[in-house]
Design a protein around this motif. Sequence first.
Motif, short mmCIF file in Angstrom:
data_model
loop_
_atom_site.label_atom_id
_atom_site.label_comp_id
_atom_site.label_asym_id
_atom_site.label_seq_id
_atom_site.Cartn_x
_atom_site.Cartn_y
_atom_site.Cartn_z
N LYS A 131 25.61 5.19 1.06
CA LYS A 131 25.43 3.74 0.88
C LYS A 131 24.43 3.53 -0.26
CE LYS A 131 27.98 3.19 4.58
NZ LYS A 131 27.54 2.52 5.80
N ASN A 132 24.85 3.89 -1.45
CA ASN A 132 23.92 3.93 -2.59
C ASN A 132 23.44 2.54 -3.01
OD1 ASN A 132 23.94 6.83 -3.09
ND2 ASN A 132 26.07 6.57 -3.72
N LEU A 133 24.30 1.54 -2.95
CA LEU A 133 23.88 0.19 -3.32
C LEU A 133 22.80 -0.33 -2.37
CD1 LEU A 133 27.29 -1.46 -4.28
CD2 LEU A 133 25.40 -0.88 -5.80
N LYS A 134 22.96 -0.09 -1.08
CA LYS A 134 21.94 -0.50 -0.11
C LYS A 134 20.64 0.26 -0.34
CE LYS A 134 24.78 -2.18 3.73
NZ LYS A 134 25.02 -2.10 5.18
N ALA A 135 20.76 1.54 -0.69
CA ALA A 135 19.56 2.34 -0.98
C ALA A 135 18.80 1.76 -2.16
CB ALA A 135 19.95 3.79 -1.26
N LEU A 136 19.53 1.38 -3.21
CA LEU A 136 18.88 0.81 -4.40
C LEU A 136 18.26 -0.55 -4.08
CD1 LEU A 136 21.45 1.74 -7.21
CD2 LEU A 136 19.17 2.71 -6.82
N GLN A 137 18.92 -1.35 -3.26
CA GLN A 137 18.36 -2.66 -2.89
C GLN A 137 17.05 -2.49 -2.12
OE1 GLN A 137 21.24 -5.26 -0.95
NE2 GLN A 137 22.89 -4.52 -2.28
N LEU A 138 17.04 -1.54 -1.19
CA LEU A 138 15.83 -1.33 -0.40
C LEU A 138 14.70 -0.78 -1.27
CD1 LEU A 138 14.55 -1.56 2.32
CD2 LEU A 138 15.56 0.63 2.98
N VAL A 139 15.04 0.10 -2.20
CA VAL A 139 14.03 0.62 -3.13
C VAL A 139 13.46 -0.52 -3.97
CG1 VAL A 139 13.70 2.05 -5.18
CG2 VAL A 139 14.97 2.96 -3.24
N GLU A 140 14.33 -1.40 -4.44
CA GLU A 140 13.87 -2.54 -5.25
C GLU A 140 12.97 -3.47 -4.43
OE1 GLU A 140 13.27 -4.95 -8.47
OE2 GLU A 140 14.11 -2.93 -8.35
N ASN A 141 13.31 -3.67 -3.16
CA ASN A 141 12.47 -4.51 -2.30
C ASN A 141 11.08 -3.90 -2.14
OD1 ASN A 141 14.57 -6.32 -1.92
ND2 ASN A 141 15.24 -5.38 0.01
N LEU A 142 11.01 -2.59 -1.97
CA LEU A 142 9.72 -1.92 -1.83
C LEU A 142 8.93 -1.98 -3.13
CD1 LEU A 142 10.87 1.15 0.30
CD2 LEU A 142 9.31 -0.66 1.04
N HIS A 143 9.61 -1.86 -4.26
CA HIS A 143 8.92 -1.97 -5.55
C HIS A 143 8.33 -3.36 -5.73
CE1 HIS A 143 11.15 1.64 -7.61
NE2 HIS A 143 10.17 2.01 -6.80
N GLN A 144 9.04 -4.37 -5.28
CA GLN A 144 8.53 -5.74 -5.38
C GLN A 144 7.27 -5.93 -4.53
OE1 GLN A 144 11.79 -8.31 -4.37
NE2 GLN A 144 12.89 -7.94 -6.29
N GLN A 145 7.10 -5.09 -3.52
CA GLN A 145 5.90 -5.13 -2.69
C GLN A 145 4.83 -4.15 -3.19
OE1 GLN A 145 7.04 -4.56 1.44
NE2 GLN A 145 8.86 -5.86 1.21
N ASN A 146 5.02 -3.67 -4.43
CA ASN A 146 4.09 -2.74 -5.09
C ASN A 146 3.97 -1.39 -4.36
OD1 ASN A 146 3.39 -4.59 -7.15
ND2 ASN A 146 1.92 -5.59 -5.79
N VAL A 147 5.07 -1.00 -3.75
CA VAL A 147 5.12 0.32 -3.12
C VAL A 147 5.74 1.29 -4.12
CG1 VAL A 147 6.01 1.70 -1.22
CG2 VAL A 147 5.36 -0.70 -0.84
N GLN A 148 4.94 2.22 -4.62
CA GLN A 148 5.41 3.20 -5.61
C GLN A 148 5.22 4.61 -5.04
OE1 GLN A 148 6.82 2.27 -8.40
NE2 GLN A 148 6.32 0.07 -8.26
N ARG A 149 6.32 5.31 -4.90
CA ARG A 149 6.29 6.68 -4.37
C ARG A 149 7.29 7.53 -5.15
NH1 ARG A 149 2.88 4.27 -2.04
NH2 ARG A 149 2.25 4.39 0.18
N THR A 150 6.96 8.80 -5.30
CA THR A 150 7.92 9.71 -5.95
C THR A 150 9.20 9.82 -5.13
OG1 THR A 150 6.86 11.60 -4.84
CG2 THR A 150 6.10 11.06 -7.07
N ALA A 151 9.07 9.70 -3.80
CA ALA A 151 10.25 9.77 -2.95
C ALA A 151 11.21 8.62 -3.25
CB ALA A 151 9.84 9.73 -1.48
N LEU A 152 10.67 7.45 -3.55
CA LEU A 152 11.52 6.31 -3.91
C LEU A 152 12.21 6.54 -5.26
CD1 LEU A 152 9.37 3.20 -2.86
CD2 LEU A 152 11.41 4.13 -1.74
N THR A 153 11.50 7.16 -6.19
CA THR A 153 12.10 7.47 -7.48
C THR A 153 13.27 8.44 -7.32
OG1 THR A 153 9.94 7.21 -8.52
CG2 THR A 153 11.63 8.29 -9.82
#
Length: 233
Positions: free
Chosen positions: A83-105
């Motif tokens: 579910k790659n689109l959902k994964a990217l959406q959730l990553v983008e939501n976390l980035h908007q909350q200033n959550v930066q992790r290598t795991a997210l990258t």
Amino acid sequence: MNKNIFFIPMIVIILVSQITFADEKPVELKKGCMKEYPLVSGETDQDLLNIYSQICDKKNKKNIALQNELLMQAAKKYQQLGKNLKALQLVENLHQQNVQRTALTDVAFLAGVGIAESSLQYMRSYEMRYLSAQTTYPAAKKLSEYIQSSLPEPDTSKAQTITEASIKQKKSTKTTSLKYSGNKARRIDQTKNMSAHQTTVKASTRNTTVMTKSQSGNTATAGSSPFVSFNKN
């Protein structure tokens, strides 16, 4: 007595069945949880639902660090499920909350690669066409160049093990060679000594023989009569 013997195993079986059923009971999210996190709507994977169950748990609501960690786990699970689109959406939501992790990258990269690969397979298998020289191919080539420049360093652990084994083998061979050379040199010395000894013995034997013959000749001469010359006359 017999009735008790019959009913006790039945009770044990029923209890075990209930425990097993409780363990296998599927996770069901509340409507409020799915409303707050609409990405999970329609999902049936139990591991993913269990993650969201922990996210929506009231005990964890105030723990922001735990919430972010669970959401990162959910993003990773979306990517693993394809579910790659959902994964990217959730990553983008976390980035908007200033959550930066290598795991997210990593999740974003893998999800993006998955989408690109799926699109390319569809292009080649169903649309029967190649990449466009003006648009899609340059982008793919640029990505390929970035990947080539980001390749991991080669694993040298095996090579190092092989090298160490080779060094040990060389040392062992060298030691064996030195031992063989030493033994060979000793054998040569022994042979030379034996030859010299034999030569000395032979020379001594010859000298003894000559001296014996000489002494025999002298004895014969000494034993002859001094008047032999007069007898000849």
